[in-house]
Scaffold this motif. Structure first.
Motif, mmCIF file in Angstrom:
data_model
loop_
_atom_site.group_PDB
_atom_site.id
_atom_site.type_symbol
_atom_site.label_atom_id
_atom_site.label_comp_id
_atom_site.label_asym_id
_atom_site.label_seq_id
_atom_site.Cartn_x
_atom_site.Cartn_y
_atom_site.Cartn_z
ATOM 1 N N GLU A 264 16.756 119.892 25.607
ATOM 2 C CA GLU A 264 17.171 121.287 25.408
ATOM 3 C C GLU A 264 17.444 121.582 23.938
ATOM 4 N N GLU B 94 14.122 121.860 22.088
ATOM 5 C CA GLU B 94 13.478 123.156 22.302
ATOM 6 C C GLU B 94 14.129 124.239 21.445
ATOM 7 N N ARG B 95 15.447 124.247 21.379
ATOM 8 C CA ARG B 95 16.168 125.233 20.574
ATOM 9 C C ARG B 95 15.853 125.100 19.085
ATOM 10 N N ALA C 85 20.452 125.844 16.088
ATOM 11 C CA ALA C 85 20.347 125.448 17.496
ATOM 12 C C ALA C 85 21.692 125.018 18.066
#
Length: 107
Positions: A51, A54-55, A84
């Motif tokens: 996650e 991806e950020r 992020a």
């Protein structure tokens, strides 16, 4: 530390490479501190490495290497990580003293 590591380190020192070794040590220390800060904040936000990747426009292995202190990050990557992680990464690099801190943004 195995014998070949000691021997190469000692060889660099004898050849006048102690300054180079000191610089490598400082870089490794900073990379480790950065990795710990990124890990702590990621866990605080409840994010997986995937996650966070991806950020930040990274891959999961890049996040893993960063958290493990296995790489010295570039300035653009540090900016993406800070964004992020919803905060500000602060690096203080001074002769003999280096620190990495993270300041979360408040809403």
């Amino acid at each position: 530390m195995n014998h070949s590591t000691w021997r190469s380190r000692r060889s660099r020192q004898l050849a006048g490479g102690a300054e180079e070794y000191d610089q490598e040590y400082v870089e490794a220390w900073l990379a480790g501190d950065l990795g710990q800060v990124v890990y702590d904040r990621r866990i605080e936000l409840g994010l997986s490495q995937t996650e966070l990747a991806e950020r930040a426009g990274m891959t999961q292995p890049q996040v893993s290497r960063t958290e493990g202190g296995d790489t010295v990050s570039t300035i653009p990557l540090l900016r993406r990580l800070a964004k992020a992680l919803n905060g500000t990464l602060n690096l203080a690099i001074d002769e003999g003293d280096s620190r990495v801190t993270f300041t979360p943004h408040t809403a």
